[in-house]
Design an enzyme around this catalytic site. Structure first.
Site, mmCIF file in Angstrom:
data_model
loop_
_atom_site.group_PDB
_atom_site.id
_atom_site.type_symbol
_atom_site.label_atom_id
_atom_site.label_comp_id
_atom_site.label_asym_id
_atom_site.label_seq_id
_atom_site.Cartn_x
_atom_site.Cartn_y
_atom_site.Cartn_z
ATOM 1 N N GLU A 229 0.834 -1.202 0.000
ATOM 2 C CA GLU A 229 0.000 0.000 0.000
ATOM 3 C C GLU A 229 0.869 1.253 0.000
ATOM 4 O OE1 GLU A 229 -0.988 1.926 3.359
ATOM 5 O OE2 GLU A 229 -1.113 0.195 4.695
ATOM 6 N N LYS B 213 -4.312 -2.301 15.451
ATOM 7 C CA LYS B 213 -3.826 -1.511 16.579
ATOM 8 C C LYS B 213 -4.758 -1.666 17.787
ATOM 9 C CE LYS B 213 -1.356 2.032 13.932
ATOM 10 N NZ LYS B 213 -1.622 1.568 12.567
#
Length: 701
Positions: free
Chosen positions: A52, A186
């Site tokens: 990405e 996360k």
């Protein structure tokens, strides 16, 4: 740019959705650019890893972002794969970026953060930006890249049950068949609800390593567990291969824990994250403002250690993801996905088929004769054909798992074809940018006879000697190599040379009168073992060899059989067998007379001068005209059924009758190769259970 968009809009129509518009834009090639290094690697079946670009545009400041991107690409290359960083530049999706393009994104002052939702706008406005996980997955899938490496995926935000703040990454994983290698999610997110959402979306999640603990980016354990774990790259590749073969349409998430040497730093970062979350609540920060605040505050609290750990995570993921991509290519080349291992038989596994794959459009008129110059009432259907594809499909359904070598474009038709062929070993099929997938349009009469056909087959000429040579080891050790007449003459000559050197039997399946002559333009034909022409093709081959051919085409069956045997005689000085297909009259097997039959078996063959030749005629299985649905794949099914019997070590009589059974089933099917074909429906047991028309013998005079 606007002109291209306007043209595409006219094709799509004013009521089409953004997805349909974007898909059509991609497929016309105006808005998707694949870097030459990536295109070449994909065409060569070499491992490619998608990356990405929001980490470049939004994840880190300059120059850390550029250095990290360069390092990650370098890791992928050093690991034996080709990096394909995805980004949007000037209104085009780029799969693979040059050094200059990486620098451009890294230095951009106000780049767009491009998710799937944002792609149509960014492209229509000619903007540039970094692609998120969801947009990168979309582009990787369009380009044919199955493995994508990132830092971490998005998830369900804390309080998401009331705010509905759920990352588009999760829904993309549920609808795009790409494997994402990440460090989990996360801990600022709601990990439990994220895993529940992934389950709802049908996404297979597995932790990489010996534990099922689901990682939380900077922490190796989040307190939650993955449904599964994969111990190494090969297990991960087998999982991904199985998911792709099932055609579920969803992705796979491989969660890689932080390296042990970073675990201590990870704990410090986790403590900083919890403190930053507390501060965000005290300050009344909510919604989409929470994440940027927390990330900035964590960097401050850890004095930059979070940035270093982030870079270390991405490097580690790149190593793991590249290993998985390599293992996936190896599995495909070996034909050793779990489903393939269960299906194939040891001594049949090395068969190779080289030839064309087409998307067929079949129109059947509702009357006996086709009337040219006007609209004929009838029905139109789509199916998947190509002589090579039909042969490989039929062999696979009959228990053989051949390697299929061919070429497709990068377009919607190729995606449909590969989805239909997931049961086959298509690891030898090249995906070629700027080339159209082959298409064939046939109009057939009510009786199933071909009225007119139109084919766009230019891509078959891309099945070159250079490309096929990548599979030389497989060719040299194959139990049987089958060539169709669509491939270039130079490729046929190359394969025949390999076969002659390594004493590998070769079956040549012609596709029409002109292409039947390809091996016979040189001495390559002397390396063939089997040749399966119809009478017209057999006559053309004799003419190409400068042999006399009767001017009068025989009409009665007896004369046809006599002519076929006479025309086969000179070829049998080198070939083991000529299989003359006779349409509704069945098949004539021509070869050495051995105990009243034509021999198909034997590791090597050399006709003995003065040896006795014979022809054995097998009538077709009787079928009424009303039961014939499609004739386009009957000859291919006949040949493949016969080959399957040979590879099983069956006698000649059983082999031919297995071929006739396969042909009969395909005549009754809308598809060129009947989906009902299997090692159960076409087998020696089925041959013995049927009553067959009497076999006739045609001996030479």
């Amino acid at each position: 740019m606007l002109g291209k968009v306007a043209s595409l809009l006219q094709r799509v129509g004013p009521s089409a959705s953004h997805n349909a518009f974007l898909t059509r834009c991609f497929l016309h090639g105006s808005l998707l650019r694949i870097h030459p290094s990536v295109s070449e690697a994909l065409a060569s079946q070499e491992p490619v890893v998608a990356l990405e670009s929001t980490i470049i545009t939004h994840g880190m400041p300059y120059p850390h972002n550029l250095r990290t991107a360069q390092e990650v690409e370098g890791i992928v290359r050093a690991s034996g794969a080709t990096p394909a960083t995805v980004g949007v530049l000037g209104g085009r999706v780029h799969v693979g970026l040059s050094e200059e393009e990486l620098c451009f994104l890294a230095r951009s002052e106000a780049p767009l953060k491009v998710s799937r939702r944002d792609l149509p706008y960014a492209l229509s406005q000619g903007l540039s930006g970094g692609t998120t996980v969801s947009a990168t997955m979309t582009a990787a899938h369009r380009a044919g890249i199955p493995v994508f490496v990132t830092g971490g995926v998005g998830g369900v935000h804390r309080g998401g049950e009331s705010t509905m703040d759920v990352s588009a990454d999760l829904t993309e994983l549920g609808r795009t068949p790409v494997a994402v290698v990440s460090a989990g999610v996360k801990s600022i997110l709601d990990i439990g609800r994220t895993l529940e959402y992934l389950e709802t979306q049908g996404v297979c999640v597995a932790t990489f390593g010996s534990s099922r603990d689901f990682p939380a980016f900077f922490a190796p354990r989040s307190g939650f567990v993955s449904p599964y774990n994969v111990k190494d790259e090969r297990e991960a590749a087998a999982l991904i291969a199985s998911a792709l073969a099932l055609g579920l349409g969803s992705g796979v998430l491989i969660a890689v824990p932080i390296p042990e040497e970073q675990a201590a730093v990870g704990q410090e970062i986790e403590e900083a994250i919890q403190r930053a979350l507390t501060e965000s609540r005290e300050k009344g920060i909510t919604g989409r403002e929470v994440t940027p605040f927390v990330l900035k505050r964590v960097s401050e609290l850890t004095q930059g250690k979070s940035l270093e750990a982030n870079m270390a995570l991405i490097r580690n993921n790149a190593v793991v993801g590249s290993g998985i991509a390599r293992a996936l290519v190896t599995l495909r080349q070996e034909g050793q996905t779990p489903s393939m291992r269960r299906e194939r038989q040891t001594d049949q596994a090395s068969a190779v088929v080289i030839g064309g794959i087409n998307v067929d459009f079949i129109a059947k008129v509702k009357q006996e004769k086709l009337v040219m110059g006007q609209t004929n009432p009838g029905s139109v259907g789509q199916s998947f054909g190509g002589v090579g594809r039909n042969l490989a499909d039929c062999l696979t359904r009959l228990g053989v798992q051949p390697l299929f070598i061919s070429a497709l474009g990068v377009d919607a038709l190729s995606e449909s074809a590969l989805s239909y062929c997931t049961h086959m070993n298509t690891s030898g099929v090249a995906r070629l940018q700027d080339h159209s997938t082959a298409t064939y349009c046939a109009v057939i009469t009510e009786k199933g006879e071909l009225g007119v056909g139109v084919g766009d087959m230019d891509i078959h000429q891309r099945i070159t000697e250079q490309y096929v040579s990548r599979f030389e080891e497989r060719l040299a050790t194959a139990s049987l190599v089958c060539l169709d007449g669509n491939i270039p003459v130079s490729t046929i000559d190359y394969v025949c040379g390999i076969a002659s050197k390594h004493r590998v039997p070769v079956w040549f399946e012609p596709t029409n009168v002109d292409k039947a002559c390809k091996p016979f333009l040189s001495d390559s034909w002397k390396a063939l073992s089997f040749f399966s022409p119809n009478l017209a093709e057999l006559r053309a081959v004799n003419q190409a060899l400068g042999l006399p051919v009767p001017a009068v085409v025989p009409s009665s069956l007896d004369d046809v059989l006599g002519s076929a045997l006479a025309l086969s005689r000179p070829l049998l000085e080198h070939l083991r067998c000529v299989v003359v297909t006779l349409g509704p009259h069945g098949v004539l097997l021509c070869g050495d007379a051995e105990g009243g039959a034509v021999s198909l078996q034997g590791a090597e063959y050399k006709h003995q001068p003065g040896g006795r030749l014979c022809g054995v005629h097998y009538p077709a299985i009787p079928i009424s005209a009303g039961d014939i649905v499609n004739v386009s794949g009957a000859g291919d099914s006949l040949a493949a059924g016969l080959m399957a019997g040979m590879l099983q070590g069956q006698d000649s009589d059983t082999c031919v009758k297995m071929g006739l059974l396969a042909a009969d089933m395909s005549l009754r099917s809308h598809d060129p190769v009947s989906p009902a074909l299997s090692s159960t429906t076409v087998s020696p047991e089925q041959v013995r259970a049927r009553r067959w028309p009497p076999v006739t013998w045609q001996w030479p005079g």
